[in-house]
Design a protein around this motif. Structure first.
Motif, short mmCIF file in Angstrom:
data_model
loop_
_atom_site.label_atom_id
_atom_site.label_comp_id
_atom_site.label_asym_id
_atom_site.label_seq_id
_atom_site.Cartn_x
_atom_site.Cartn_y
_atom_site.Cartn_z
N ALA A 28 0.68 -1.47 0.12
CA ALA A 28 -0.09 0.09 0.34
C ALA A 28 1.10 1.45 0.33
O ALA A 28 2.17 1.51 0.92
CB ALA A 28 -0.72 0.06 0.59
N SER A 29 0.50 1.93 -0.60
CA SER A 29 0.47 3.36 -0.30
C SER A 29 -0.14 4.78 -0.63
O SER A 29 -0.80 4.88 -1.88
CB SER A 29 1.76 3.44 -1.82
OG SER A 29 1.84 5.12 -1.74
N ARG A 32 -0.59 8.34 -1.57
CA ARG A 32 -0.26 7.64 -3.07
C ARG A 32 -2.16 7.31 -4.18
O ARG A 32 -2.76 7.44 -4.90
CB ARG A 32 0.70 6.92 -4.33
CG ARG A 32 2.13 8.30 -4.18
CD ARG A 32 2.75 7.01 -4.95
NE ARG A 32 2.43 5.49 -4.82
CZ ARG A 32 3.42 4.70 -4.53
NH1 ARG A 32 4.85 5.21 -5.68
NH2 ARG A 32 3.72 3.57 -4.95
N GLU A 34 -2.91 4.15 -3.75
CA GLU A 34 -2.68 2.73 -3.94
C GLU A 34 -2.47 1.91 -3.17
O GLU A 34 -2.00 1.71 -2.51
CB GLU A 34 -1.46 3.00 -4.81
CG GLU A 34 -1.31 3.63 -6.15
CD GLU A 34 -0.01 3.59 -6.78
OE1 GLU A 34 0.83 3.41 -6.80
OE2 GLU A 34 -0.59 4.45 -7.87
N THR A 35 -3.09 0.90 -3.81
CA THR A 35 -3.10 -0.31 -2.58
C THR A 35 -2.99 -1.79 -3.55
O THR A 35 -3.91 -2.06 -4.58
CB THR A 35 -4.24 -0.71 -1.67
OG1 THR A 35 -3.75 0.46 -1.21
CG2 THR A 35 -4.37 -1.73 -0.68
N THR A 36 -2.86 -2.78 -2.91
CA THR A 36 -2.11 -4.10 -3.78
C THR A 36 -2.51 -5.47 -2.82
O THR A 36 -1.98 -5.17 -1.66
CB THR A 36 -1.05 -4.52 -5.22
OG1 THR A 36 -1.42 -3.18 -5.93
CG2 THR A 36 -0.86 -5.67 -5.46
N CYS A 70 -6.12 -5.13 -6.91
CA CYS A 70 -4.91 -3.88 -7.02
C CYS A 70 -6.70 -2.49 -7.21
O CYS A 70 -7.69 -2.52 -7.64
CB CYS A 70 -4.71 -2.96 -8.38
SG CYS A 70 -3.66 -4.25 -8.64
N ARG A 72 -6.84 1.83 -6.56
CA ARG A 72 -6.99 3.06 -6.84
C ARG A 72 -8.23 3.79 -6.44
O ARG A 72 -8.71 4.29 -6.89
CB ARG A 72 -6.72 3.21 -8.41
CG ARG A 72 -5.64 4.55 -8.74
CD ARG A 72 -5.15 4.56 -10.03
NE ARG A 72 -4.04 3.97 -9.86
CZ ARG A 72 -3.48 4.20 -10.15
NH1 ARG A 72 -2.53 5.28 -10.55
NH2 ARG A 72 -1.78 3.54 -10.61
#
Length: 92
Positions: A28-29, A32, A34-36, A70, A72
């Motif tokens: 995870a970021s 930004r 964004e997570t996967t 993913c 976003r």
């Protein structure tokens, strides 16, 4: 990053759709957006109920897995842009 992963794991586990999610499965970021999530095993009973409520039929789910999810989130434009969720290699 440990506390963010732990909080995200707790949040996702509270939804009851993912079985045995660990912090190692989360990339995870959050700043930004964004997570996967990797190698997920889903809760068959929860999916069964979700499908039954949406499409009442004789479908029985025994096992469900997802290789990668993913997510976003466009934080700076969250009111005007869509949150995107993409699942890769879903097996039911």
């Amino acid at each position: 990053m440990g506390i963010r992963r732990r909080l995200l794991r707790e949040l996702l586990n509270s939804l009851k759709y993912i079985r045995n999610l660990t912090e190692k499965q989360i990339r995870a970021s959050l700043w930004r957006g964004e997570t996967t999530l990797d190698d997920l095993e889903l809760e068959p009973q929860q999916l069964q109920q979700l499908f039954h409520d949406s499409f009442p039929c004789g479908l029985e789910i025994k096992k469900a897995t997802v290789k990668e999810v993913c997510v976003r989130i466009p934080w700076s434009q969250v009111m005007t842009k869509s949150i995107v969720v993409v699942a890769h290699n879903v097996e039911v």
